[in-house]
Design an enzyme around this catalytic site. Sequence first.
Site, PDB file in Angstrom:
ATOM      1  N   SER A  67       0.954  -1.419   0.028  1.00 50.57           N
ATOM      2  CA  SER A  67      -0.027   0.012   0.036  1.00 50.57           C
ATOM      3  C   SER A  67       0.817   1.083   0.041  1.00 50.57           C
ATOM      4  O   SER A  67       0.230   2.269  -0.095  1.00 50.57           O
ATOM      5  CB  SER A  67      -1.169   0.060   1.257  1.00 50.57           C
ATOM      6  OG  SER A  67      -2.210  -0.936   0.985  1.00 50.57           O
ATOM      7  N   SER A 115      -6.061   3.334   4.018  1.00 57.67           N
ATOM      8  CA  SER A 115      -5.422   2.674   3.095  1.00 57.67           C
ATOM      9  C   SER A 115      -6.613   1.727   2.490  1.00 57.67           C
ATOM     10  O   SER A 115      -6.418   0.498   2.344  1.00 57.67           O
ATOM     11  CB  SER A 115      -4.379   1.892   3.874  1.00 57.67           C
ATOM     12  OG  SER A 115      -3.553   1.276   2.936  1.00 57.67           O
ATOM     13  N   PHE A 208       1.620  -3.158   3.592  1.00 55.63           N
ATOM     14  CA  PHE A 208       1.497  -4.574   4.154  1.00 55.63           C
ATOM     15  C   PHE A 208       0.996  -5.731   3.134  1.00 55.63           C
ATOM     16  O   PHE A 208       0.067  -5.569   2.614  1.00 55.63           O
ATOM     17  CB  PHE A 208       0.628  -4.753   5.409  1.00 55.63           C
ATOM     18  CG  PHE A 208       0.479  -6.261   6.075  1.00 55.63           C
ATOM     19  CD1 PHE A 208       1.442  -6.931   6.225  1.00 55.63           C
ATOM     20  CD2 PHE A 208      -0.503  -6.250   6.415  1.00 55.63           C
ATOM     21  CE1 PHE A 208       1.453  -8.115   6.750  1.00 55.63           C
ATOM     22  CE2 PHE A 208      -1.048  -7.790   6.992  1.00 55.63           C
ATOM     23  CZ  PHE A 208       0.003  -8.463   7.141  1.00 55.63           C
TER      24      PHE A 208
END
Length: 266
Positions: A67, A115, A208
Amino acid sequence: MKTFAAYVIIACLSSTALAGSITENTSWNKEFSAEAVNGVFVLCKSSSKSCATNDLARASKEYLPASTFKIPNAIIGLETGVIKNEHQVFKWDGKPRAMKQWERDLTLRGAIQVSAVPVFQQIAREVGEVRMQKYLKKFSYGNQNISGGIDKFWLEGQLRISAVNQVEFLESLYLNKLSASKENQLIVKEALVTEAAPEYLVHSKTGFSGVGTESNPGVAWWVGWVEKETEVYFFAFNMDIDNESKLPLRKSIPTKIMESEGIIGG
């Protein structure tokens, strides 16, 4: 202000002004060892064009951006008109999403702050492969490989970027030197503000890829920059991750290092 200590090796990693040379600071390794984590932290001081890292080899090794790719994705969306402006609202379709905080209408800033993967997947689909490839080349972003699907190449496809390249890209963004309009770069920079303390301002983004396994771990990122008085510090952290309980370490380890260097905190 503390200075970087225990620099033992200098290596040329890039021709850019910021990361033309990088020094190894082995004292930072204690923060990684304390948590039994394999990872790297790159920290660059703008005024002196100096960079340091705990691991020279890993600093130049490329990983999925996950991200953190929302940063260039947002700029590209604005440049192509897929994102009209910073006020555009991305409507939630009412369908369940992986995270509850994504189940609402979001502005660009809101989508970056939480995100929201589905929002940026839709942006990428509308940008399309041809324009996406063109801008990644313009930005000199990672290996520029968008194989693996237009809406997931940064999550599980073939796109890779190193910690050194991350700080180079962020410096270009900070200086409004990307091949994009100044207005659009300013919009994204504002959306990246994650901490506004009296003495400093942090612009950052996490990433992640998923936990992976012990033998084939995923990657967790935290990248950004700190504005403090007349100085700017660019940073990029990544770590192997095979257990989601370790995810907070992507911010706590680099935070401790920057606190020890007198950059953030009390």
